[in-house]
Design an enzyme around this catalytic site. Structure first.
Site, PDB file in Angstrom:
ATOM      1  N   SER A  80       0.841  -1.184   0.000  1.00  0.00           N
ATOM      2  CA  SER A  80       0.000   0.000   0.000  1.00  0.00           C
ATOM      3  C   SER A  80       0.893   1.256   0.000  1.00  0.00           C
ATOM      4  O   SER A  80       1.689   1.437  -0.909  1.00  0.00           O
ATOM      5  CB  SER A  80      -0.952  -0.049   1.201  1.00  0.00           C
ATOM      6  OG  SER A  80      -2.009   0.865   1.059  1.00  0.00           O
ATOM      7  N   MET A  81       0.788   2.128   1.005  1.00  0.00           N
ATOM      8  CA  MET A  81       1.672   3.290   1.045  1.00  0.00           C
ATOM      9  C   MET A  81       3.129   2.867   0.997  1.00  0.00           C
ATOM     10  O   MET A  81       3.979   3.553   0.402  1.00  0.00           O
ATOM     11  CB  MET A  81       1.429   4.112   2.313  1.00  0.00           C
ATOM     12  CG  MET A  81       2.341   5.330   2.438  1.00  0.00           C
ATOM     13  SD  MET A  81       2.259   6.167   4.044  1.00  0.00           S
ATOM     14  CE  MET A  81       3.163   5.014   5.079  1.00  0.00           C
TER      15      MET A  81
END
Length: 249
Positions: free
Chosen positions: A78-79
């Site tokens: 994700s991030m």
């Protein structure tokens, strides 16, 4: 014999890099899991958050200078995937050693991020709703005001990091790139497939797994099996320094 390789791992928004510690028991001995902890969580709980993407990438490259050499690869979920890509781009721009491979999970390609995915970082109810929508958060956390407050503060800071990111049309990276995605995640498949444009090397792969955004937990055994397969063929040897890169106009 497989050459030892360091796998530097970056966490998803709202989380600590300790999310990868269990991998040390589940991956073969030649892969050394190196969690890259971010300020404001885990062992760095007393530090201020860094809420700007470029500043955070610069900090990570400076703090992990020794680890970002030799036989290493970058992984992020994700991030963390966006940060891993940013670290690789910064290493190239600085003429520093490049990772043997970049492995990205549960994140749209940098050029195809969806601005509608952002939530109001000042709205606790919206952040809680986002946590529940994505899954992967233990129900006990929602029942603990103190833990929930820490998680929401961390999540908001990390969303500001993502919001500060601006794609500058960076040239493709000269290294293998392997992407992982959940079939039930709400990231459109074409946004994942766009990672193929971020590498100039042959051998881009995109593996799909049953599960939502946190398929890496729901299908951990299968994910780690695929990860080992992607890393097993990497060549070891002397550090490779890249020439300084320019952003494309």
């Amino acid at each position: 014999m497989q050459a030892p390789l360091s796998l530097l791992c970056l966490p998803c928004a709202g989380a600590s890099a300790t999310m990868y510690l269990r991998w040390r028991r589940r991956l073969p001995h030649w892969i050394e899991v190196v969690p890259m902890e971010l300020p404001g969580r885990g062992s760095r709980l007393g530090e201020d958050f860094v809420e700007d993407f470029e500043s955070l990438v610069s900090l990570l490259c400076a703090e992990h200078d020794a680890a970002l050499r030799g036989n290493f690869a970058l992984f992020g979920h994700s991030m963390g995937a966006l940060l891993a890509w940013g670290v690789a781009q910064r290493l190239r721009a600085d003429g520093r050693p490049l990772p043997r491979a970049l492995l990205v999970s549960g994140s749209a390609a940098p050029s195809q991020r969806d601005p509608d995915r952002f939530v109001d970082m000042n709205d606790d109810a919206a952040l809680v709703g986002d946590l529940r929508r994505q899954g992967g958060t233990p129900e006990e956390l929602f029942d603990s005001p103190e833990l929930l407050r820490m998680t929401l503060d961390t999540l908001a800071a990390d969303y500001r990091v993502c919001e500060s990111f601006a794609h500058a049309g960076n040239a493709p990276l000269p290294l293998p790139l392997h992407a992982f995605s959940g079939r039930q995640d709400d990231i459109e498949p074409w946004r994942m497939e766009a990672w193929s444009a971020e590498t100039s090397r042959a051998g881009f792969t995109l593996d799909w797994f049953d599960g939502g955004h946190f398929f890496i937990r729901q299908q951990e055994a299968r994910v780690l099996e695929a990860l080992v397969q992607r890393l097993a063929g990497l060549a070891a040897g002397a550090e490779v320094h890249a020439p300084r890169a320019r952003a494309l106009a």
